[in-house]
Motif scaffolding. Structure first.
Motif, PDB file in Angstrom:
ATOM      1  N   GLU A   1      29.178   8.347  -0.487  1.00 36.46           N
ATOM      2  CA  GLU A   1      28.122   8.083   0.497  1.00 36.46           C
ATOM      3  C   GLU A   1      26.757   8.023  -0.203  1.00 36.46           C
ATOM      4  N   PRO A   2      25.834   7.202   0.319  1.00 38.49           N
ATOM      5  CA  PRO A   2      24.503   7.103  -0.303  1.00 38.49           C
ATOM      6  C   PRO A   2      23.706   8.392  -0.168  1.00 38.49           C
ATOM      7  N   ARG A   3      22.681   8.525  -1.005  1.00 42.24           N
ATOM      8  CA  ARG A   3      21.771   9.685  -0.955  1.00 42.24           C
ATOM      9  C   ARG A   3      20.375   9.199  -0.610  1.00 42.24           C
ATOM     10  N   GLU A   4      19.828   9.713   0.463  1.00 42.60           N
ATOM     11  CA  GLU A   4      18.495   9.265   0.896  1.00 42.60           C
ATOM     12  C   GLU A   4      17.379   9.870   0.059  1.00 42.60           C
TER      13      GLU A   4
ATOM     14  N   SER B   1       0.875  -1.172   0.000  1.00 45.34           N
ATOM     15  CA  SER B   1       0.000   0.000   0.000  1.00 45.34           C
ATOM     16  C   SER B   1       0.918   1.230   0.000  1.00 45.34           C
ATOM     17  N   HIS B   2       0.297   2.401  -0.170  1.00 45.18           N
ATOM     18  CA  HIS B   2       1.082   3.642  -0.182  1.00 45.18           C
ATOM     19  C   HIS B   2       1.907   3.768   1.110  1.00 45.18           C
ATOM     20  N   ASP B   3       1.259   3.558   2.249  1.00 44.46           N
ATOM     21  CA  ASP B   3       1.949   3.722   3.539  1.00 44.46           C
ATOM     22  C   ASP B   3       3.014   2.653   3.755  1.00 44.46           C
ATOM     23  N   GLN B   4       2.697   1.416   3.340  1.00 44.11           N
ATOM     24  CA  GLN B   4       3.693   0.339   3.478  1.00 44.11           C
ATOM     25  C   GLN B   4       4.935   0.655   2.649  1.00 44.11           C
ATOM     26  N   LEU B   5       4.707   1.186   1.447  1.00 41.08           N
ATOM     27  CA  LEU B   5       5.843   1.509   0.580  1.00 41.08           C
ATOM     28  C   LEU B   5       6.703   2.619   1.196  1.00 41.08           C
ATOM     29  N   LEU B   6       6.044   3.633   1.726  1.00 41.63           N
ATOM     30  CA  LEU B   6       6.806   4.739   2.336  1.00 41.63           C
ATOM     31  C   LEU B   6       7.664   4.235   3.491  1.00 41.63           C
ATOM     32  N   ALA B   7       7.075   3.397   4.337  1.00 38.58           N
ATOM     33  CA  ALA B   7       7.816   2.867   5.501  1.00 38.58           C
ATOM     34  C   ALA B   7       8.976   1.997   5.023  1.00 38.58           C
ATOM     35  N   PHE B   8       8.713   1.185   3.999  1.00 38.40           N
ATOM     36  CA  PHE B   8       9.746   0.294   3.454  1.00 38.40           C
ATOM     37  C   PHE B   8      10.892   1.109   2.845  1.00 38.40           C
ATOM     38  N   GLU B   9      10.539   2.138   2.082  1.00 37.84           N
ATOM     39  CA  GLU B   9      11.573   2.979   1.461  1.00 37.84           C
ATOM     40  C   GLU B   9      12.432   3.652   2.534  1.00 37.84           C
ATOM     41  N   ARG B  10      11.768   4.095   3.609  1.00 34.45           N
ATOM     42  CA  ARG B  10      12.533   4.733   4.696  1.00 34.45           C
ATOM     43  C   ARG B  10      13.558   3.761   5.270  1.00 34.45           C
ATOM     44  N   GLN B  11      13.124   2.516   5.493  1.00 36.36           N
ATOM     45  CA  GLN B  11      14.038   1.512   6.075  1.00 36.36           C
ATOM     46  C   GLN B  11      15.180   1.208   5.113  1.00 36.36           C
ATOM     47  N   GLU B  12      14.834   1.044   3.834  1.00 38.25           N
ATOM     48  CA  GLU B  12      15.868   0.704   2.835  1.00 38.25           C
ATOM     49  C   GLU B  12      16.899   1.833   2.734  1.00 38.25           C
ATOM     50  N   ARG B  13      16.414   3.068   2.720  1.00 38.27           N
ATOM     51  CA  ARG B  13      17.321   4.218   2.586  1.00 38.27           C
ATOM     52  C   ARG B  13      18.211   4.357   3.812  1.00 38.27           C
ATOM     53  N   ALA B  14      17.675   3.977   4.985  1.00 38.42           N
ATOM     54  CA  ALA B  14      18.462   4.101   6.223  1.00 38.42           C
ATOM     55  C   ALA B  14      19.554   3.026   6.309  1.00 38.42           C
ATOM     56  N   GLY B  15      19.449   1.981   5.504  1.00 35.82           N
ATOM     57  CA  GLY B  15      20.406   0.866   5.597  1.00 35.82           C
ATOM     58  C   GLY B  15      21.444   0.839   4.495  1.00 35.82           C
ATOM     59  N   ARG B  16      21.577   1.946   3.747  1.00 34.86           N
ATOM     60  CA  ARG B  16      22.434   1.924   2.549  1.00 34.86           C
ATOM     61  C   ARG B  16      23.926   2.139   2.783  1.00 34.86           C
ATOM     62  N   ALA B  17      24.288   2.740   3.909  1.00 35.62           N
ATOM     63  CA  ALA B  17      25.705   3.107   4.094  1.00 35.62           C
ATOM     64  C   ALA B  17      26.572   1.855   4.225  1.00 35.62           C
ATOM     65  N   LEU B  18      27.768   1.922   3.682  1.00 33.93           N
ATOM     66  CA  LEU B  18      28.684   0.775   3.752  1.00 33.93           C
ATOM     67  C   LEU B  18      29.110   0.548   5.203  1.00 33.93           C
ATOM     68  N   ASP B  19      28.856  -0.644   5.722  1.00 36.15           N
ATOM     69  CA  ASP B  19      29.256  -1.010   7.087  1.00 36.15           C
ATOM     70  C   ASP B  19      30.779  -0.804   7.210  1.00 36.15           C
ATOM     71  N   PRO B  20      31.243  -0.088   8.254  1.00 31.20           N
ATOM     72  CA  PRO B  20      32.679   0.223   8.342  1.00 31.20           C
ATOM     73  C   PRO B  20      33.569  -1.017   8.427  1.00 31.20           C
ATOM     74  N   VAL B  21      33.070  -2.083   9.064  1.00 28.24           N
ATOM     75  CA  VAL B  21      33.885  -3.305   9.143  1.00 28.24           C
ATOM     76  C   VAL B  21      33.956  -3.963   7.762  1.00 28.24           C
ATOM     77  N   VAL B  22      32.835  -3.962   7.059  1.00 32.17           N
ATOM     78  CA  VAL B  22      32.850  -4.522   5.696  1.00 32.17           C
ATOM     79  C   VAL B  22      33.820  -3.717   4.834  1.00 32.17           C
ATOM     80  N   LYS B  23      33.817  -2.407   5.005  1.00 32.64           N
ATOM     81  CA  LYS B  23      34.746  -1.572   4.209  1.00 32.64           C
ATOM     82  C   LYS B  23      36.199  -1.939   4.513  1.00 32.64           C
ATOM     83  N   ARG B  24      36.489  -2.119   5.805  1.00 32.86           N
ATOM     84  CA  ARG B  24      37.870  -2.467   6.170  1.00 32.86           C
ATOM     85  C   ARG B  24      38.262  -3.806   5.558  1.00 32.86           C
TER      86      ARG B  24
END
Ligand SMILES: CC(=O)SCCNC(=O)CCNC(=O)[C@H](O)C(C)(C)COP(=O)(O)OP(=O)(O)OC[C@H]1O[C@@H](n2cnc3c(N)ncnc32)[C@H](O)[C@@H]1OP(=O)(O)O
Ligand SMILES: O=C([O-])CC(=O)C(=O)O
Length: 383
Positions: free
Chosen positions: A153-156, A64-87
């Motif tokens: 860096e990712p762009r939200e 639904s519209h609201d489910q998509l918005l919530a999902f997009e927020r979560q996906e965008r918040a998880g985009r940054a490269l984990d610092p340990v993975v980067k190392r």
């Protein structure tokens, strides 16, 4: 040597064997169609975003519209490269294949996830979303470091596909390019019991955790008979020779001559043929249209010449049709990805399908353990 079992029972490569039910996708070679939870993939590619399709594949319905918005927020918040993975990535030699980097990153992310061992559907959905959000940064950063470039860096404010291109190239891609890339992501997301998905289901059937199954699936996808074919397609184009000043007709003639020689030498040409589709891959027309758009956008008719020449010669000689890896190879090349990054792009998308199958396997699990027919020496004893 003995042949104790009935060898008629052996189905090499499990060809034609129906292993289990799935409600996630339906591959129908007779009607040349592919449905994700009932929706034709062509419609989804034309009208939906990758985020909507990921939600559909995991949840069985479009959001639904609201489910998509919530999902997009979560996906965008998880985009940054984990610092340990980067190392860890920084420690890996640039001589290793980018698929080795993806495989390692999935494993490290699993080792760092406090809920890695929790196989409830709720925890697995959260882990699936986290992997889906995290993998573009891995793929993008790995290509950049190999070119001597810094992390972007990712762009939200950008959607999944636009942000993926942003993190890879550090510039905002044109809408035409984002759309063609998004179509490829949607088409790659899911395809029933292919080799890598089946691998994920086998690992899951032992009740091992989601990250173990995804890591194994990445290994299975790497081979050129499966996901690795999109890289091999572009290597073929390069072997034939890419000359941006060449006309469509000249490039086509050279590609046809190359294919005729390859088939005369009994070579297997990657990007053609499929275990299930024998009259053409249902996804190819949609991806070919996206490739055509890119060819127009970048003004590269010679790429279409090479594409047409190989396809036509293969069809005339053997009647074998292209699979999805055939149009994605040149599409990713035009967008600017380096060839070894192509299969990691497939990983980033197929994480959605793999994780959906992992959750489905767990809902009605049975250990996957087929039989073998023994053909070694008869029983014997130490002197
Ligand atoms: C997204 C994906 O993973 S799609 C698949 C990507 N993989 C590739 O593009 C790799 C190239 N293609 C292939 O190797 C095969 O077509 C496969 C593995 C995908 C499917 O193979 P199978 O169903 O097992 O068919 P198989 O490999 O037995 O081929 C049947 C016949 O077609 C021929 N054939 C199949 N694909 C090709 C090809 N790409 N080039 C030349 N000949 C081919 C085989 O040589 C064989 O001929 P023969 O009967 O004279 O020996
Ligand atoms: O289904 C297969 O065997 C391979 C394939 O096309 C995919 O995984 O997308």
């Amino acid at each position: 040597m003995t042949q104790q079992s009935n060898t008629d029972e052996i189905k090499k490569g499990l060809a034609g064997v129906v292993v289990d039910f799935t409600a996630i996708s339906k591959v129908n070679p007779d009607t040349n169609s592919l449905l994700y939870h009932g929706y034709p993939v062509q419609e989804l590619a034309a009208r939906c975003t990758m985020e909507e399709v990921a939600w559909l594949i995991w949840n069985g319905e479009l959001p639904s519209h609201d489910q998509l918005l919530a999902f997009e927020r979560q996906e965008r918040a998880g985009r940054a490269l984990d610092p340990v993975v980067k190392r860890v990535i920084d420690e890996l030699p640039t001589t290793c294949h980018p698929m080795d980097v993806c495989r390692t990153a999935a494993s490290v992310l699993g080792a760092r996830d406090p809920k890695a061992a929790d196989s409830s559907r709720e925890a697995n959905l959260a882990k699936a979303l986290a992997l889906f959000a995290a993998m573009p940064a891995v793929v993008a950063y790995d290509q950049r470091r190999r070119r001597g470039e810094e992390l972007v860096e990712p762009r939200e404010d950008l959607g999944y596909s636009a942000n993926f291109l942003w993190m890879t190239f550090g510039v905002e891609a044109a809408p035409e390019v984002v759309r063609a890339f998004e179509v490829s992501m949607i088409l790659y997301a899911e395809h029933s019991f292919n080799a890598s998905t089946f691998t994920a289901r086998v690992v899951t059937s032992t009740l091992a955790d989601l990250h173990s199954a995804v890591t194994a699936a990445i290994g299975a996808l790497k081979g050129p008979l499966h996901g690795g074919a999109n890289e091999a397609v572009m290597e073929t184009f390069e072997e034939i020779g890419i000359n941006p000043d060449e006309s469509h007709e000249d490039a086509k003639a050279r590609a046809k001559a190359w294919m005729d020689n390859a088939l005369a030498a009994k070579k297997k040409v990657m990007g053609f043929g499929h275990r299930v589709y024998k009259h053409g891959d249902s996804r190819v027309p949609t991806m070919k249209a996206a490739l055509d758009d890119l060819i127009t956008y970048y003004g590269r008719p010679e790429i279409l010449g090479l594409y047409d020449g190989l396809e036509q010669s293969m069809d005339e000689a053997k009647g074998i049709k292209p699979n999805l890896d055939y149009p994605t190879g040149p599409a990713y090349h035009l967008i600017g990805f380096d060839i070894p990054t192509f299969t990691p792009l497939f990983v980033a998308s197929r994480i959605v399908g793999w994780t959906a199958h992992i959750m489905e396997q767990l809902e009605n699990n049975s250990l996957i353990r087929p039989l073998s027919a023994y053909n070694g020496p008869d029983e014997r004893h130490l002197d």
